[in-house]
Design a protein around this motif. Sequence first.
Motif, PDB file in Angstrom:
ATOM      1  N   ASN A  57     136.375  53.431 -53.966  1.00 34.43           N
ATOM      2  CA  ASN A  57     135.553  52.136 -54.936  1.00 34.43           C
ATOM      3  C   ASN A  57     134.221  51.942 -54.209  1.00 34.43           C
ATOM      4  OD1 ASN A  57     134.043  52.882 -57.193  1.00 34.43           O
ATOM      5  ND2 ASN A  57     136.073  51.241 -58.066  1.00 34.43           N
ATOM      6  N   PRO A  58     133.974  52.226 -52.759  1.00 39.67           N
ATOM      7  CA  PRO A  58     132.692  51.046 -52.652  1.00 39.67           C
ATOM      8  C   PRO A  58     131.707  50.571 -53.375  1.00 39.67           C
ATOM      9  CG  PRO A  58     132.382  52.958 -51.535  1.00 39.67           C
ATOM     10  CD  PRO A  58     132.996  53.539 -52.661  1.00 39.67           C
ATOM     11  N   GLU A  59     131.132  49.210 -52.642  1.00 37.48           N
ATOM     12  CA  GLU A  59     129.640  48.892 -53.080  1.00 37.48           C
ATOM     13  C   GLU A  59     128.352  50.505 -52.699  1.00 37.48           C
ATOM     14  OE1 GLU A  59     128.100  45.111 -52.070  1.00 37.48           O
ATOM     15  OE2 GLU A  59     130.310  44.587 -52.612  1.00 37.48           O
ATOM     16  N   LYS A  60     128.644  50.694 -51.774  1.00 36.48           N
ATOM     17  CA  LYS A  60     126.963  52.220 -51.346  1.00 36.48           C
ATOM     18  C   LYS A  60     128.224  52.871 -50.390  1.00 36.48           C
ATOM     19  CE  LYS A  60     125.012  49.695 -47.448  1.00 36.48           C
ATOM     20  NZ  LYS A  60     123.899  49.268 -46.764  1.00 36.48           N
ATOM     21  N   VAL A  61     127.464  54.189 -50.309  1.00 33.67           N
ATOM     22  CA  VAL A  61     128.047  55.571 -49.290  1.00 33.67           C
ATOM     23  C   VAL A  61     127.147  55.209 -48.519  1.00 33.67           C
ATOM     24  CG1 VAL A  61     128.525  57.779 -49.344  1.00 33.67           C
ATOM     25  CG2 VAL A  61     130.263  55.920 -51.705  1.00 33.67           C
ATOM     26  N   VAL A  62     126.951  56.054 -47.305  1.00 31.70           N
ATOM     27  CA  VAL A  62     126.086  56.267 -46.557  1.00 31.70           C
ATOM     28  C   VAL A  62     126.772  57.485 -45.305  1.00 31.70           C
ATOM     29  CG1 VAL A  62     124.202  55.287 -44.847  1.00 31.70           C
ATOM     30  CG2 VAL A  62     125.244  53.647 -45.631  1.00 31.70           C
ATOM     31  N   PRO A  63     125.517  58.501 -45.937  1.00 32.28           N
ATOM     32  CA  PRO A  63     126.056  59.761 -45.160  1.00 32.28           C
ATOM     33  C   PRO A  63     125.345  59.968 -43.724  1.00 32.28           C
ATOM     34  CG  PRO A  63     124.367  60.415 -46.710  1.00 32.28           C
ATOM     35  CD  PRO A  63     124.127  59.209 -47.038  1.00 32.28           C
ATOM     36  N   ALA A  64     125.862  61.427 -43.024  1.00 30.97           N
ATOM     37  CA  ALA A  64     125.361  60.828 -41.661  1.00 30.97           C
ATOM     38  C   ALA A  64     124.271  62.231 -41.946  1.00 30.97           C
ATOM     39  CB  ALA A  64     126.708  61.918 -41.122  1.00 30.97           C
ATOM     40  N   GLN A 280     129.714  65.753 -34.679  1.00 25.95           N
ATOM     41  CA  GLN A 280     131.125  65.568 -35.652  1.00 25.95           C
ATOM     42  C   GLN A 280     130.359  63.845 -36.401  1.00 25.95           C
ATOM     43  OE1 GLN A 280     134.080  65.837 -33.679  1.00 25.95           O
ATOM     44  NE2 GLN A 280     134.220  64.130 -33.003  1.00 25.95           N
ATOM     45  N   THR A 281     131.667  64.041 -37.599  1.00 25.34           N
ATOM     46  CA  THR A 281     131.193  62.713 -38.244  1.00 25.34           C
ATOM     47  C   THR A 281     132.619  61.742 -37.837  1.00 25.34           C
ATOM     48  OG1 THR A 281     130.348  63.856 -39.794  1.00 25.34           O
ATOM     49  CG2 THR A 281     131.380  62.288 -40.798  1.00 25.34           C
ATOM     50  N   TYR A 282     132.496  60.593 -37.895  1.00 32.21           N
ATOM     51  CA  TYR A 282     133.786  59.457 -37.955  1.00 32.21           C
ATOM     52  C   TYR A 282     133.304  58.828 -39.208  1.00 32.21           C
ATOM     53  CZ  TYR A 282     132.047  55.604 -35.621  1.00 32.21           C
ATOM     54  OH  TYR A 282     131.546  54.564 -35.463  1.00 32.21           O
ATOM     55  N   PHE A 283     134.649  58.202 -39.936  1.00 31.21           N
ATOM     56  CA  PHE A 283     134.041  57.336 -40.768  1.00 31.21           C
ATOM     57  C   PHE A 283     134.373  56.229 -41.169  1.00 31.21           C
ATOM     58  CE2 PHE A 283     134.905  61.903 -42.613  1.00 31.21           C
ATOM     59  CZ  PHE A 283     133.367  62.722 -43.541  1.00 31.21           C
ATOM     60  N   THR A 284     133.926  55.873 -41.643  1.00 34.91           N
ATOM     61  CA  THR A 284     134.423  54.035 -42.072  1.00 34.91           C
ATOM     62  C   THR A 284     134.559  53.982 -43.438  1.00 34.91           C
ATOM     63  OG1 THR A 284     132.167  52.810 -41.353  1.00 34.91           O
ATOM     64  CG2 THR A 284     133.472  52.387 -39.639  1.00 34.91           C
ATOM     65  N   ALA A 285     135.813  53.181 -43.643  1.00 36.86           N
ATOM     66  CA  ALA A 285     135.870  52.680 -45.086  1.00 36.86           C
ATOM     67  C   ALA A 285     136.267  51.866 -45.601  1.00 36.86           C
ATOM     68  CB  ALA A 285     137.074  54.066 -45.640  1.00 36.86           C
ATOM     69  N   GLY A 286     135.422  50.651 -46.604  1.00 43.45           N
ATOM     70  CA  GLY A 286     136.049  49.341 -46.587  1.00 43.45           C
ATOM     71  C   GLY A 286     135.155  49.450 -48.301  1.00 43.45           C
ATOM     72  N   GLU A 287     135.531  48.549 -49.583  1.00 46.43           N
ATOM     73  CA  GLU A 287     135.351  47.869 -50.471  1.00 46.43           C
ATOM     74  C   GLU A 287     133.134  47.758 -50.287  1.00 46.43           C
ATOM     75  OE1 GLU A 287     136.988  44.543 -52.026  1.00 46.43           O
ATOM     76  OE2 GLU A 287     138.779  45.474 -52.067  1.00 46.43           O
ATOM     77  N   LYS A 288     132.908  47.444 -49.264  1.00 46.77           N
ATOM     78  CA  LYS A 288     131.330  47.246 -49.162  1.00 46.77           C
ATOM     79  C   LYS A 288     130.538  48.724 -48.857  1.00 46.77           C
ATOM     80  CE  LYS A 288     130.998  42.163 -47.501  1.00 46.77           C
ATOM     81  NZ  LYS A 288     130.088  41.648 -48.505  1.00 46.77           N
ATOM     82  N   GLU A 289     131.034  49.482 -47.644  1.00 49.83           N
ATOM     83  CA  GLU A 289     130.747  50.258 -48.157  1.00 49.83           C
ATOM     84  C   GLU A 289     131.420  51.770 -46.983  1.00 49.83           C
ATOM     85  OE1 GLU A 289     127.054  50.428 -45.308  1.00 49.83           O
ATOM     86  OE2 GLU A 289     128.411  50.605 -43.829  1.00 49.83           O
ATOM     87  N   VAL A 290     131.452  53.202 -47.459  1.00 53.05           N
ATOM     88  CA  VAL A 290     131.964  53.933 -46.856  1.00 53.05           C
ATOM     89  C   VAL A 290     130.954  54.815 -45.579  1.00 53.05           C
ATOM     90  CG1 VAL A 290     132.668  56.537 -47.433  1.00 53.05           C
ATOM     91  CG2 VAL A 290     133.797  54.359 -48.708  1.00 53.05           C
ATOM     92  N   ARG A 291     131.256  55.069 -44.582  1.00 53.21           N
ATOM     93  CA  ARG A 291     129.846  55.404 -43.807  1.00 53.21           C
ATOM     94  C   ARG A 291     130.557  56.943 -43.064  1.00 53.21           C
ATOM     95  NH1 ARG A 291     124.722  52.012 -41.913  1.00 53.21           N
ATOM     96  NH2 ARG A 291     124.203  53.529 -40.583  1.00 53.21           N
ATOM     97  N   ALA A 292     129.639  57.836 -42.829  1.00 49.04           N
ATOM     98  CA  ALA A 292     129.630  59.008 -42.258  1.00 49.04           C
ATOM     99  C   ALA A 292     128.950  58.794 -41.176  1.00 49.04           C
ATOM    100  CB  ALA A 292     129.067  59.931 -42.593  1.00 49.04           C
ATOM    101  N   TRP A 293     129.535  58.395 -39.901  1.00 45.86           N
ATOM    102  CA  TRP A 293     128.708  58.228 -38.742  1.00 45.86           C
ATOM    103  C   TRP A 293     128.968  59.490 -37.957  1.00 45.86           C
ATOM    104  CZ3 TRP A 293     126.783  53.464 -37.494  1.00 45.86           C
ATOM    105  CH2 TRP A 293     127.299  52.225 -38.721  1.00 45.86           C
ATOM    106  N   THR A 294     127.790  59.346 -37.008  1.00 45.83           N
ATOM    107  CA  THR A 294     127.461  60.798 -36.174  1.00 45.83           C
ATOM    108  C   THR A 294     127.324  60.594 -34.841  1.00 45.83           C
ATOM    109  OG1 THR A 294     125.924  61.962 -37.731  1.00 45.83           O
ATOM    110  CG2 THR A 294     125.299  62.399 -35.536  1.00 45.83           C
ATOM    111  N   ILE A 295     129.059  61.081 -33.909  1.00 43.56           N
ATOM    112  CA  ILE A 295     128.868  61.199 -32.228  1.00 43.56           C
ATOM    113  C   ILE A 295     128.842  62.804 -31.942  1.00 43.56           C
ATOM    114  CG2 ILE A 295     129.756  58.917 -32.703  1.00 43.56           C
ATOM    115  CD1 ILE A 295     132.878  60.830 -32.764  1.00 43.56           C
TER     116      ILE A 295
END
Length: 363
Positions: A57-64, A280-295
């Motif tokens: 339930n983060p403040e924002k979500v950022v996709p890859a 491929q994708t890895y994620f960071t997940a915290g209250e401020k942001e859940v984000r997909a990172w591209t590597i």
Amino acid sequence: MKAGIVGLPNVGKSTLFNCLSNAKAQSANFPFCTIEPNLGVVNVPDLRLEKLESLVNPEKVVPATVEIVDIAGLVRGASKGEGLGNQFLGNIRECNAILHVLRCFDNENIVHVDGSVDPIRDKETIDIELQLKDLETVEKRLEKVNRAAKTGDKEAKKEQETLLRFKVALESGKSARTVDVSDDEAELMKGFQLLTSKPVLYVCNVDEAAAKDGNAYVEQVRESTKDENAEIIVLAVATEADIAELEDYEEQQMFLQDIGLEEPGVSRLIRSAYQLLDLQTYFTAGEKEVRAWTIPIGSTAPQAAGVIHTDFEKGFIRAEVIAYANYVEYGSESKVKEAGKLGVEGKEYIVKDGDVMHFRFNV
């Protein structure tokens, strides 16, 4: 990392690009409508990101994201500069993978540059132009290498042998990607940026009736490409454009159900393009942001950290890693820790697709 949409004029490239990026590239019923390549940054659909959002339930979500380029339609003689040939080929050279759109539908209201629908002929038209350009590249390099090989230079002889194998393949109408090479040879050829060595996904553009199961034209394409290291995807581009125009999600789902699809075809295409680029994708997940990172596939933990910020890579100490399946099973980072499922990894760790990561660093 960019994937370029290529094809003959009027096969649906710009319409597809519009569906993918919602950037309204000019599309019209005549050749050379697209002159400057259009660039779109496209979100990669990923159900894992939605699941993490529901748990955190983060403040924002950022996709890859992945970059898609809509390139001008090619005509015969492009390798010799016909039409927009030089510009077209230069634009492809800058891309890391190719989405080759083939017209696999009949519609007498949409003109075809060759007067009839034949996806195999269309494919060969583009293949030949790209192969001729690659042959020119290989022959130019051979002129230099041959002189060095005559002096007994071992490295030059190795390069000469490799180039000659590519020359034979290209002269016989085969693309560079069909040549079996060792890791060393692949590394050598990478520097030449051969157009036909790039990974390719054939997009069979069909009508709505063939959106689910394809048609006879698609079967022809499957047969024609069976010896290539390439993928095929079936897409009703005009229908996808209609779906994209619907703003209501439920309306979109009803439209998809009517034609027998579970999700928009462009979602499948974006994921396929992502894989085609070896990403491929890895994620960071915290209250401020859940984000997909591209590597790139095969990235180490420090390289993955560097995508967030170069300081993370320079001062990398360790990575705290949770496998996606474990995060979902236990429902939170704290419960994963309690279960002893949080891994602490060092500089050698190779990141897996879907890892949820937290980096410790010191600069």
